[in-house]
Design an enzyme around this catalytic site. Structure first.
Site, PDB file in Angstrom:
ATOM      1  N   GLU A   1       0.830  -1.229   0.000  1.00  0.00           N
ATOM      2  CA  GLU A   1       0.000   0.000   0.000  1.00  0.00           C
ATOM      3  C   GLU A   1       0.854   1.264   0.000  1.00  0.00           C
ATOM      4  O   GLU A   1       0.475   2.271   0.597  1.00  0.00           O
ATOM      5  CB  GLU A   1      -0.941   0.036   1.209  1.00  0.00           C
ATOM      6  CG  GLU A   1      -2.109  -0.883   1.133  1.00  0.00           C
ATOM      7  CD  GLU A   1      -2.858  -0.768  -0.170  1.00  0.00           C
ATOM      8  OE1 GLU A   1      -2.944   0.332  -0.732  1.00  0.00           O
ATOM      9  OE2 GLU A   1      -3.334  -1.807  -0.647  1.00  0.00           O
TER      10      GLU A   1
HETATM   11  C1  FAD Z   1       2.940  -9.783   0.015  1.00  0.00           C
HETATM   12  C2  FAD Z   1       2.654  -8.654  -0.903  1.00  0.00           C
HETATM   13  C3  FAD Z   1       1.345  -8.352  -1.242  1.00  0.00           C
HETATM   14  C4  FAD Z   1       1.063  -7.311  -2.139  1.00  0.00           C
HETATM   15  N1  FAD Z   1      -0.232  -7.072  -2.536  1.00  0.00           N
HETATM   16  C5  FAD Z   1      -0.445  -6.225  -3.591  1.00  0.00           C
HETATM   17  C6  FAD Z   1      -1.748  -6.120  -4.193  1.00  0.00           C
HETATM   18  O1  FAD Z   1      -2.705  -6.748  -3.747  1.00  0.00           O
HETATM   19  N2  FAD Z   1      -1.888  -5.327  -5.284  1.00  0.00           N
HETATM   20  C7  FAD Z   1      -0.842  -4.611  -5.816  1.00  0.00           C
HETATM   21  O2  FAD Z   1      -1.029  -3.930  -6.796  1.00  0.00           O
HETATM   22  N3  FAD Z   1       0.396  -4.671  -5.240  1.00  0.00           N
HETATM   23  C8  FAD Z   1       0.620  -5.464  -4.157  1.00  0.00           C
HETATM   24  N4  FAD Z   1       1.866  -5.551  -3.600  1.00  0.00           N
HETATM   25  C9  FAD Z   1       2.928  -4.718  -4.116  1.00  0.00           C
HETATM   26  C10 FAD Z   1       3.350  -3.618  -3.149  1.00  0.00           C
HETATM   27  O3  FAD Z   1       2.354  -2.651  -3.050  1.00  0.00           O
HETATM   28  C11 FAD Z   1       4.704  -3.069  -3.641  1.00  0.00           C
HETATM   29  O4  FAD Z   1       5.678  -4.073  -3.389  1.00  0.00           O
HETATM   30  C12 FAD Z   1       5.097  -1.782  -2.946  1.00  0.00           C
HETATM   31  O5  FAD Z   1       4.221  -0.733  -3.305  1.00  0.00           O
HETATM   32  C13 FAD Z   1       6.512  -1.339  -3.283  1.00  0.00           C
HETATM   33  O6  FAD Z   1       6.794  -1.465  -4.658  1.00  0.00           O
HETATM   34  P1  FAD Z   1       8.088  -2.278  -5.134  1.00  0.00           P
HETATM   35  O7  FAD Z   1       8.097  -3.576  -4.412  1.00  0.00           O
HETATM   36  O8  FAD Z   1       8.101  -2.323  -6.599  1.00  0.00           O
HETATM   37  O9  FAD Z   1       9.300  -1.436  -4.605  1.00  0.00           O
HETATM   38  P2  FAD Z   1      10.005  -0.206  -5.343  1.00  0.00           P
HETATM   39  O10 FAD Z   1       8.977   0.746  -5.829  1.00  0.00           O
HETATM   40  O11 FAD Z   1      10.981  -0.721  -6.324  1.00  0.00           O
HETATM   41  O12 FAD Z   1      10.772   0.481  -4.136  1.00  0.00           O
HETATM   42  C14 FAD Z   1      12.006  -0.018  -3.600  1.00  0.00           C
HETATM   43  C15 FAD Z   1      12.458   0.924  -2.475  1.00  0.00           C
HETATM   44  O13 FAD Z   1      12.686   2.240  -3.028  1.00  0.00           O
HETATM   45  C16 FAD Z   1      11.902   3.205  -2.352  1.00  0.00           C
HETATM   46  N5  FAD Z   1      11.450   4.180  -3.327  1.00  0.00           N
HETATM   47  C17 FAD Z   1      10.865   3.952  -4.516  1.00  0.00           C
HETATM   48  N6  FAD Z   1      10.588   5.114  -5.130  1.00  0.00           N
HETATM   49  C18 FAD Z   1      10.979   6.098  -4.315  1.00  0.00           C
HETATM   50  C19 FAD Z   1      10.934   7.522  -4.365  1.00  0.00           C
HETATM   51  N7  FAD Z   1      10.394   8.166  -5.405  1.00  0.00           N
HETATM   52  N8  FAD Z   1      11.438   8.215  -3.327  1.00  0.00           N
HETATM   53  C20 FAD Z   1      11.958   7.577  -2.264  1.00  0.00           C
HETATM   54  N9  FAD Z   1      12.018   6.230  -2.142  1.00  0.00           N
HETATM   55  C21 FAD Z   1      11.539   5.501  -3.161  1.00  0.00           C
HETATM   56  C22 FAD Z   1      10.754   2.440  -1.709  1.00  0.00           C
HETATM   57  O14 FAD Z   1      10.256   3.093  -0.554  1.00  0.00           O
HETATM   58  C23 FAD Z   1      11.426   1.109  -1.375  1.00  0.00           C
HETATM   59  O15 FAD Z   1      12.068   1.207  -0.135  1.00  0.00           O
HETATM   60  C24 FAD Z   1       2.142  -6.544  -2.662  1.00  0.00           C
HETATM   61  C25 FAD Z   1       3.459  -6.846  -2.295  1.00  0.00           C
HETATM   62  C26 FAD Z   1       3.720  -7.880  -1.460  1.00  0.00           C
HETATM   63  C27 FAD Z   1       5.159  -8.209  -1.141  1.00  0.00           C
END
Ligand code: FAD
Length: 593
Positions: free
Chosen positions: A437
């Site tokens: 989220e």
């Molecule tokens: C168990 C699980 C359930 C999930 N359920 C859903 C679901 O139902 N539906 C859905 O759509 N998604 C879902 N997700 C996805 C989840 O919402 C994302 O993993 C999350 O939003 C982070 O995206 P990412 O993993 O691609 O990390 P990234 O976006 O690659 O981020 C990596 C790191 O960089 C930081 N970062 C990224 N951009 C910036 C910025 N501009 N400024 C500062 N810091 C930054 C982040 O805070 C993080 O620490 C789920 C994930 C998991 C693991």
């Protein structure tokens, strides 16, 4: 084995004593007695039905075979019982088969569900999020058809945002939607990490999917929202032909193992637009905001489970003698609850939980105003307040939930690290709430970059004004004045930090980014402090009265004091950190890491 009993006395305190909801249209029939009965019954359901399948669900996990996902033993039956008892319909609109109960009560029930089985809670939780987005942005036709099925639990919901190359940055999203000329669209693309994307508990699954139309502008301004069912409804409204939606795999992960996290493929899947073209982010934000508050509640639920486990063990485990001399000389050693360091663990978790419960229900009460008030000005003010508090609740509660689970493991010593007592599961299960989220780092950026500057700080003032008024009114109170003066110093630190961040961010956005996480924590501590001060005010008066609740209010006062003396002073250090600015964070070149 993990144990859990819903903390009904404290729930009644926040619901009826700390926050008295104003009379709102549609809530007239809900007497306090009726609401208490709902909470009692929900507590029983969680302890008797959801808790017994929590550890086994973690042990077994979900099963994937040829596109089919099976949930662990007992989940299907629990979901049926949950839906039949109407627990998923509590705060839904009666027009769609809901019970129309206030958000405050629904949030307390949600806390119980998360405390007893967070993995289970995700399935109806996602359905509710889908319900909220569809209700606020869907066409009447879509709403009339799909909402009753989501509310009853016959069909469940998902939110499909994330793709392999895009998580936080949804502007990179690639899934396509092509209009078919008959009002429907064909969607093609891959989504990952989709909670409840495929499972065996409901007869159909309604996916809310973000995708791009052919003429979409680049970035987040070109994203639209679509409703895509797993099975296309037939002429009788029953699940009919399969749609082009399939689950390619499920993830193997650290925690919430009984929640299916799915890789979903959409291959020319039929869907319908929700809201206006290219305005999908607006529609999805409704769902995400509702989900963010729910994810915060997951942190609180885990915190409560951690507290109950830690207290039970601390009373039972005999090790060493009290530093003040043996307290239980008839036993071979004293229970570890006598040791100050164990007390530190227990009091910290307790102060977090009760503070978060109070804050969460304050926000939920304002959500009720935003939803039900017939006064447009009151509604708009409520929405501004919720916008500011949403990232705080999401990030603070989940950070503290994880910290609480860790403190509970520490209280158990080595017995917390092994599986038998369920404490290590709480650590693993709570960790995800800080990530999904929108990560907690992104929540902090949302607070600092968007919510605080919005409308020249008007939303912020909706929080600052009642705090300032409370301090003014109570700082010389003979019973709580000293506590309030300490709280006023923390509030002063937040005001200084706000001025500092606002001024620096105008010239350099990186400064705001460098301050964001510490600023959110400072804001959160002050928000909890405000709840503790208001609690202390009530408790100081009621603790004087004899009666069965005397000990309850005495404990409230003691916990308020603990929070003020041992947690709130962190505000000063946070201000110091914030004021140090970005320099030390950004000093090294990228390749020096
Ligand atoms: C168990 C699980 C359930 C999930 N359920 C859903 C679901 O139902 N539906 C859905 O759509 N998604 C879902 N997700 C996805 C989840 O919402 C994302 O993993 C999350 O939003 C982070 O995206 P990412 O993993 O691609 O990390 P990234 O976006 O690659 O981020 C990596 C790191 O960089 C930081 N970062 C990224 N951009 C910036 C910025 N501009 N400024 C500062 N810091 C930054 C982040 O805070 C993080 O620490 C789920 C994930 C998991 C693991």
């Amino acid at each position: 084995m993990q144990t859990y009993t819903a903390p009904l006395r404290d729930m009644r305190f926040v619901l009826h004593e700390l926050h008295q909801s104003p009379p709102l249209p549609g809530t007239e029939e809900f007497t306090p007695e009726l609401l208490d009965t709902v909470l009692e019954e929900a507590g029983k359901f969680c302890t008797e039905v959801l808790l017994p399948i929590n550890a086994s669900g973690d042990e077994e996990g979900c099963h994937y075979e040829n596109g089919i996902v099976r949930t662990p033993k007992g989940f299907k039956e629990a979901y049926k019982a949950f839906s039949e008892a109407g627990w998923g319909a509590l705060n839904a609109d009666p027009k769609y088969g809901g019970q129309g109960l206030p958000e405050t009560v629904a949030k307390l029930v949600e806390e119980m569900i998360c405390a007893s089985n967070i993995s289970f809670g995700l399935y109806p939780g996602l359905s509710h999020g889908a319900y909220v987005a569809l209700k606020s942005h869907g066409s009447e036709e879509l709403k009339d058809f799909y909402l009753p099925k989501l509310v009853s639990g016959e069909w469940s919901g998902t939110m499909c945002l994330t793709e392999p190359h895009c998580g936080t940055d949804l502007g990179l999203l690639r899934t396509k939607a092509v209009p078919q000329g008959d009002g429907s669209y064909k969607l093609t693309g891959s989504k990952i990490f989709i909670s409840a994307g495929e499972h065996d508990m409901s007869e159909n699954i309604i996916h809310l999917v973000l995708a791009r139309l052919p003429d979409a502008p680049a970035g987040v301004k070109g994203i639209s929202l679509f409703l895509v069912p797993k099975f296309l409804p037939d002429e009788n409204g029953r699940p009919g032909a399969g749609n082009g939606v399939s689950c390619a795999a499920i993830e193997h992960k650290m925690g919430i193992k009984a929640s299916a996290t799915c890789q979903m493929n959409f291959d020319d899947a039929t869907g319908w637009l929700v809201g206006a073209p290219h305005k999908g982010m607006q529609a999805m934000f409704v769902m995400m905001n509702s989900e963010r508050l729910s994810v915060g509640t997951q942190g609180l639920g885990i915190g409560e489970a951690a507290y109950q486990g830690a207290v039970a063990y601390a009373r039972d485990r005999l090790q060493g003698r009290s530093l003040a001399g043996a307290k239980y000389p008839d036993k071979p050693a004293d229970p570890i609850i006598v040791h100050p360091d164990i007390r530190r663990n227990l009091m910290t978790i307790r102060a977090y939980n009760e503070g978060c419960r109070a804050l969460g229900i304050w926000v939920a009460g304002i959500m009720d105003v935003a939803e039900r008030s017939e006064n447009p000005k009151e509604k708009a003010e409520a929405e501004e307040f919720i916008a500011v508090l949403t990232p705080v609740v999401k990030a603070l509660f989940t950070d503290l939930g994880f910290e609480s689970a860790n403190l509970a493991v520490q209280t158990y010593g080595g017995h917390g690290y092994i599986r038998d007592h369920g404490m290590e599961q709480l650590v693993r299960d709570s960790r995800i709430a800080m990530i999904y989220e929108g990560t907690n780092g992104i929540q902090a950026l949302d607070l600092v970059g968007r919510k605080i500057p919005a409308n020249m700080g008007r939303g912020l003032r909706r929080f600052f004004h009642p705090v300032a008024a409370f301090i003014e009114e109570n700082q010389n109170d003979p019973a709580i004045g000293k506590l309030v003066q300490g709280f006023a110093r923390a509030f002063g630190a937040l005001q200084l930090a706000t001025g500092f961040v606002a001024e620096k961010a105008l010239k350099d956005a990186e400064e705001a980014g460098a301050a964001a996480t510490d600023y959110l924590r400072l804001f959160g501590l002050v928000a909890l402090g405000f709840m503790w001060m208001r609690t202390a005010k009530i408790a100081a008066r009621k603790a004087m009265l004899p009666g069965p609740d005397h000990e309850f209010y005495k404990a409230k006062l003691a916990t308020a004091r603990f929070f003020a003396e041992r947690i709130l002073p962190q505000a000063g250090a946070l201000l110091f950190t914030i004021k140090s600015g970005k320099a030390s964070l950004m000093a090294l070149e990228d390749d020096a890491f």
